[in-house]
Design a protein around this motif. Structure first.
Motif, short mmCIF file in Angstrom:
data_model
loop_
_atom_site.label_atom_id
_atom_site.label_comp_id
_atom_site.label_asym_id
_atom_site.label_seq_id
_atom_site.Cartn_x
_atom_site.Cartn_y
_atom_site.Cartn_z
N ASN A 1 0.83 -1.20 0.00
CA ASN A 1 0.00 0.00 0.00
C ASN A 1 0.87 1.25 0.00
O ASN A 1 1.04 1.92 1.02
N TYR A 2 1.40 1.59 -1.17
CA TYR A 2 2.31 2.73 -1.32
C TYR A 2 1.56 4.04 -1.19
O TYR A 2 0.48 4.22 -1.77
N LYS A 3 2.15 5.01 -0.46
CA LYS A 3 1.46 6.26 -0.16
C LYS A 3 2.12 7.51 -0.72
O LYS A 3 1.44 8.54 -0.86
N GLY A 4 3.41 7.51 -1.02
CA GLY A 4 3.99 8.72 -1.59
C GLY A 4 5.48 8.84 -1.38
O GLY A 4 6.11 8.04 -0.67
N ALA A 5 6.08 9.89 -2.01
CA ALA A 5 7.53 10.11 -1.99
C ALA A 5 7.86 11.53 -1.61
O ALA A 5 7.16 12.47 -1.98
N ILE A 6 8.96 11.67 -0.88
CA ILE A 6 9.52 12.98 -0.52
C ILE A 6 10.95 13.00 -1.04
O ILE A 6 11.81 12.26 -0.54
N ALA A 7 11.20 13.79 -2.06
CA ALA A 7 12.51 13.84 -2.72
C ALA A 7 13.18 15.18 -2.41
O ALA A 7 12.64 16.24 -2.72
N ILE A 8 14.36 15.11 -1.82
CA ILE A 8 15.08 16.30 -1.38
C ILE A 8 16.27 16.53 -2.31
O ILE A 8 17.15 15.67 -2.42
N ALA A 9 16.27 17.66 -3.02
CA ALA A 9 17.32 17.98 -4.00
C ALA A 9 17.65 16.76 -4.86
O ALA A 9 18.79 16.31 -4.91
N PRO A 10 16.65 16.22 -5.56
CA PRO A 10 16.87 14.98 -6.31
C PRO A 10 17.72 15.19 -7.56
O PRO A 10 17.55 16.18 -8.28
N ALA A 11 18.63 14.28 -7.81
CA ALA A 11 19.42 14.32 -9.03
C ALA A 11 18.51 14.13 -10.23
O ALA A 11 17.65 13.25 -10.23
N SER A 12 18.69 14.94 -11.27
CA SER A 12 17.92 14.80 -12.50
C SER A 12 18.60 15.61 -13.59
O SER A 12 19.50 16.41 -13.31
N ASN A 13 18.16 15.40 -14.82
CA ASN A 13 18.70 16.18 -15.95
C ASN A 13 20.22 16.23 -15.91
O ASN A 13 20.85 17.29 -15.97
N LEU A 14 20.83 15.05 -15.80
CA LEU A 14 22.26 14.96 -15.55
C LEU A 14 23.11 15.60 -16.64
O LEU A 14 24.13 16.22 -16.36
N GLY A 15 22.69 15.44 -17.89
CA GLY A 15 23.45 16.05 -18.98
C GLY A 15 23.50 17.56 -18.85
O GLY A 15 24.55 18.19 -19.04
#
Length: 420
Positions: free
Chosen positions: A215-229
């Motif tokens: 029963n997944y409820k959600g995510a909290i992402a702090i300064a998440p790595a993305s758009n690496l290029g």
């Protein structure tokens, strides 16, 4: 003096990539037919043993709020599509167990390296015990995976650094195993919190959460790595405009460390990929140390000759770092940057919180702004928290966006999974 300067330089650059539903019913199995392979390994827990952190302070902090501290080896679906084994820490709280059991919170850690020795379960939690302790005190059981290839028993698998699916499965499969381990002392609600690389992993878990069939409820992402290029190119542009050689090295050494870790991780699925394809000689030999050295040591080894060159020639012009156009000319790298590493490329319907600081030199706010905007365009709703209302001296950098908001993260978890 040089040694002290190196430590300060690397610390100041924050070598990366160091995390409402109203429905609170507790369904034992949640099956969603969405094309994501569901966990089906029998006996997901391979073995357990008591966990003792390398730091005495971490043990003292955790012992005040934890009823148990366990190092768990579990089965997961690896990046190569085969069963592999990974490790995770599992903590239970001292609070009175609710009637349905404790909800599970996953803590997804930031960058430590790709070698087994860099796993948090081996080198210690290094300050993350404070957030874990807050979650335990609030009445949650905590699962802290090392990720695929970090601390794994065979000692032969490189950690697929920032591979979104690998990070996601490291989390979902750890949740399944921890749920089996804890039995009726844990309920099936779970959520995930992660910082930096761990924020990236948390977003991956949001995409692949149905794999756990819980029963997944959600995510909290702090300064998440993305758009690496874009982050890599932006760092190069920033360094090119910097006249101060010290500040230039403070930008370039982390970029090369980051690139070395990416290369090492890619060699899990592409073992013939050579460091010399991405790095110029002799930097390629230093970059290859990513397979044995953890990120702080690796960063220092990449920075040292750069500093020596700058001191000798008064410039970094001509210093051999990366191969030209490696991000677009090497298929494995090109695909990884565009697809394999990028979170939120599909619509997510479960709650997502993202925290981001404007003074972050590691995960620039522009990269996260683009991540959020692109996700919104797909229909993903994100609660985006920034420091825009804070005075300039209180703006968050890569570390303070995490340490200054620990209580807020706990409140977010409580909004997703109230203790029943």
């Amino acid at each position: 003096m040089k040694k002290i300067w190196l430590s300060v330089a690397l610390a100041s650059s924050s070598l990366f990539l160091t995390a409402c539903n109203d429905d609170h019913d507790d369904t034992s199995v949640v099956v969603v037919e969405d094309g994501i392979p569901k966990y089906n390994f029998s006996a997901p827990v391979v073995k357990t043993e008591p966990y003792l952190d390398q730091g005495a302070n971490a043990n003292n902090v955790l012992d005040t709020v934890s009823a148990s501290k366990t190092l768990m080896t579990y089965k997961m679906l690896g990046v190569n599509g085969q069963e592999t084994q990974a490790t995770a820490l599992v903590f239970t709280p001292q609070t009175v167990k609710p009637a349905g059991g404790w909800p599970l919170v996953v803590w997804a850690h930031g960058t430590t390296g790709v070698a087994d020795a860099c796993a948090p379960s081996r080198q210690g939690l290094n300050g993350n015990e404070y957030f874990i302790a807050k979650l335990l005190a609030a009445g949650y059981a905590v699962v802290a995976p090392d990720y695929e290839g970090l601390g794994e028993p065979s000692g032969k698998e490189l950690h697929p650094f920032l591979n979104l699916k690998s990070a996601a499965y490291s989390i979902t499969d750890a949740v399944v195993a921890a749920s089996k381990l804890l039995g009726n002392t844990a309920e099936t609600r779970w959520s995930v919190v992660g910082h930096s690389q761990g924020g990236h992993a948390a977003l991956g878990a949001a995409q692949y959460a149905s794999r756990a069939q819980l029963n997944y409820k959600g995510a909290i992402a702090i300064a998440p790595a993305s758009n690496l290029g874009l982050v890599l190119m932006g760092g190069e542009q920033k360094a090119a405009q910097e006249l101060d050689l010290i500040k230039k090295v403070q930008t370039l050494a982390p970029l090369d460390t980051f690139t070395a870790l990416i290369t090492a991780g890619l060699r899990n699925t592409a073992p013939t990929l050579q460091y010399s394809e991405i790095f110029a000689t002799p930097t390629d030999q230093l970059a290859a140390l990513a397979e044995t050295d953890c990120y702080e040591t690796l960063g220092q080894k990449l920075a040292q000759p750069m500093i020596g060159y700058a001191q000798t020639y008064g410039t970094l012009d001509g210093y051999q770092r990366t191969q030209p156009n490696f991000m677009t000319t090497i298929p494995e790298v090109k695909d990884f940057l565009a697809n394999g590493s990028q979170p939120l490329k599909v619509k997510i319907t479960t709650p997502i919180f993202i925290y981001q600081g404007t003074a972050d030199p590691t995960v620039p706010k522009q990269a996260t702004d683009l991540l959020v905007q692109t996700a919104n365009n797909l229909g993903t709703k994100i609660h985006y928290v920034t420091d825009q209302d804070l005075p300039i001296e209180q703006k968050w950098d890569h570390g303070s966006v995490y340490v200054n908001n620990l209580d807020e993260f706990v409140k977010d978890v409580q909004s997703l999974m109230p203790i029943q």
